[in-house]
Scaffold this active site. Structure first.
Site, short mmCIF file in Angstrom:
data_model
loop_
_atom_site.label_atom_id
_atom_site.label_comp_id
_atom_site.label_asym_id
_atom_site.label_seq_id
_atom_site.Cartn_x
_atom_site.Cartn_y
_atom_site.Cartn_z
N SER A 168 0.83 -1.20 0.00
CA SER A 168 0.00 0.00 0.00
C SER A 168 0.87 1.25 0.00
CB SER A 168 -0.91 0.01 1.23
OG SER A 168 -1.37 1.33 1.47
N ASP A 316 -6.06 0.66 -9.19
CA ASP A 316 -7.25 1.50 -9.40
C ASP A 316 -7.89 1.28 -10.77
OD1 ASP A 316 -6.92 2.56 -6.88
OD2 ASP A 316 -5.82 4.32 -7.57
N ARG A 389 -14.68 5.55 -9.54
CA ARG A 389 -14.17 4.70 -10.62
C ARG A 389 -15.23 3.71 -11.13
NH1 ARG A 389 -9.17 6.77 -10.74
NH2 ARG A 389 -8.13 7.04 -8.73
C1 S3P Z 1 -2.89 5.84 -3.49
C2 S3P Z 1 -2.58 4.53 -3.23
C3 S3P Z 1 -3.49 3.41 -3.52
C4 S3P Z 1 -4.57 3.80 -4.52
C5 S3P Z 1 -5.19 5.11 -4.16
C6 S3P Z 1 -4.16 6.21 -4.15
C7 S3P Z 1 -1.92 6.89 -3.14
O1 S3P Z 1 -4.14 3.00 -2.32
O2 S3P Z 1 -5.55 2.79 -4.59
O3 S3P Z 1 -6.21 5.45 -5.10
O4 S3P Z 1 -2.09 8.04 -3.58
O5 S3P Z 1 -0.97 6.60 -2.41
P1 S3P Z 1 -3.49 1.91 -1.30
O6 S3P Z 1 -2.28 2.49 -0.70
O7 S3P Z 1 -4.57 1.66 -0.29
O8 S3P Z 1 -3.21 0.71 -2.15
#
Ligand code: S3P
Length: 429
Positions: A168, A316, A389
């Site tokens: 993440s 995403d 989305r």
């Molecule tokens: C993001 C990380 C992702 C992504 C989100 C934006 C970011 O989430 O799905 O739309 O800007 O760091 P996760 O860290 O929960 O995977």
């Protein structure tokens, strides 16, 4: 709640779209502008609801942020310039705002409370409150710090050596932002590479951060200096037009100004593997964030398997990949994507449920979905479930449908792409 009648049975999306600013990078530009010293100027900032929530939170933390001539000017005064807010910090629908903000506030010697909408109230926060508590901050929330509202009393932080249990970028970034304020060197280890905009932004603001394989090290006490940030177009927004161009007969679309950071280009890899006629032209390998123009033409697609280390690079884009798979010959399997369950909605459930309503052959699995193509799509009443989305994916699906499609909760799209429909309509002739 707005319900929209969508266009159906379209032949040929033709033209050019300049993709609006990247959501992840727009958030970070405000955050880094606020914690750096001096005036940061941001161009091509995304005025989506999520990024506006980030601006509003930093204003409540005492940062002056002005908008003029389409640019954002952020007057930062270092981490020390942030002050205790008088009001609740409302992050709206934005997971990036709340999780990264927790990392910043963990090191600040004051009390604050973070709240958000109904969807944020269901998203897991222990993945951030847990390690920040280990670093010495005091955080709490419903169910032992798992859910909003989250209260934070920050202070002096110890460095951390932490292996992320999930890939993440939000959790990684929160810990990096806390690590910048800790007393020593922090190490964060990722199970798989995730978007590295935070790391690039630190270097862009004159800081130092190192990466050795999957281990990221960052030293506390660094001073960041204001900068000028030009935000590239969001590849996650471009993805809707990439797929639309590939699946709608007689289409050819040019997408300008698309961010091509290699931690985000999984959609391009998958589309090429499926046989898409997709071309990258005019790539600029700028060290801050690479950018390029893309051309997509109607393509004969075949099913594929999307799995493993590729998942974080297109997390995403999975809703729109699922739609693409309904128009590809054969079977597509998406696996290793359990994280979809904790996005703005449970995206395994919402994608499967809504595409089924339109006649797709799709089934949910524990960690993804299986889609059989190629299927004709019919029509009906569908819902975004408040997830931007899902709303955009269904709007593209509608173009292929034989009968009328009505989209409920279409207003959610403004979270990441406020002018989505005007861009889409400009391609319909
Ligand atoms: C993001 C990380 C992702 C992504 C989100 C934006 C970011 O989430 O799905 O739309 O800007 O760091 P996760 O860290 O929960 O995977």
């Amino acid at each position: 709640m707005t319900s929209l009648k969508l266009k159906t049975n379209i032949y040929g999306l033709v033209g050019e779209v300049t993709i609006p600013g990247d959501k992840s990078i727009s958030h970070r530009s405000v955050m880094f502008g606020s914690i750096a010293q001096g005036e940061t100027t941001v161009t091509n900032f995304l005025p989506g609801d999520d990024c506006l929530s980030t601006i509003s939170c930093f204003r409540k933390l005492g940062v002056t942020i002005e908008e003029s001539g389409g640019q954002l000017h952020i007057f930062g005064n270092g981490f020390e310039g942030l002050t205790e807010p008088d009001e609740l910090l409302d992050v709206g629908n934005s997971g990036t705002t709340i999780r990264l903000l927790m990392g910043i506030l963990a090191g600040r010697p004051f009390f604050s409370t973070l709240v958000g909408d109904e969807s944020i109230g269901k998203r897991p926060m222990t993945r951030v409150t847990g390690p920040l508590t280990e670093m010495g901050a005091k955080l709490d929330g419903r169910k032992n710090g798992a859910y909003t509202p989250i209260s934070i009393r920050g202070g002096q932080l110890n460095p951390i050596h932490y292996e992320l249990p999930v890939a993440s970028a939000q959790v990684k970034s929160a810990l990096i932002l806390a690590g910048l304020q800790a007393d020593g060197v922090s190490t964060i280890i990722e199970p798989a590479e995730t978007r590295d905009h935070t790391e690039r932004m630190i270097r862009h603001f004159g800081g130092e951060i190192n990466k050795d394989n999957h281990a990221i090290t960052v030293k506390g006490g660094q001073k960041l200096t204001a900068s000028t940030v030009h935000i590239p177009g969001d590849i996650s927004s471009a993805a809707f037009f990439l797929v639309a161009g590939a699946i709608i007969p007689e289409s050819e679309i040019v997408l300008k100004n698309v961010g091509l950071n290699p931690t985000r280009t999984g959609i391009i890899e998958v589309m090429k593997k499926m046989g898409a006629e997709l071309e990258i032209v005019q790539q600029n390998d700028n060290s801050f964030e690479p950018v390029g123009d893309l051309i997509i033409k109607t393509s004969n697609l075949k099913g594929t398997v999307v799995e493993g280390k590729l998942i974080p690079k297109l997390i995403d884009e999975i809703p729109i990949i699922a739609l693409m798979a309904t128009q590809a010959e054969g079977k597509t399997v998406i696996k290793d994507a359990e994280e979809l369950k904790v996005k703005e909605t449970n995206r395994i459930d919402t994608v499967v449920q809504e595409l089924k309503k339109l006649g797709a052959s799709i089934e949910a699995t524990d960690d993804g979905m299986i889609i059989y193509g190629k299927t004709k799509l019919s029509g009906g009443i569908v819902s975004s479930h408040g997830d931007h989305r899902i709303g955009m994916m269904l709007s593209i699906a509608a173009l292929l449908c034989e009968n009328n499609v009505e989209l409920e909760q279409s207003e959610a799209i403004s979270v990441s792409y406020p002018n989505f429909f005007s861009h889409l309509n400009s391609l319909i002739h």
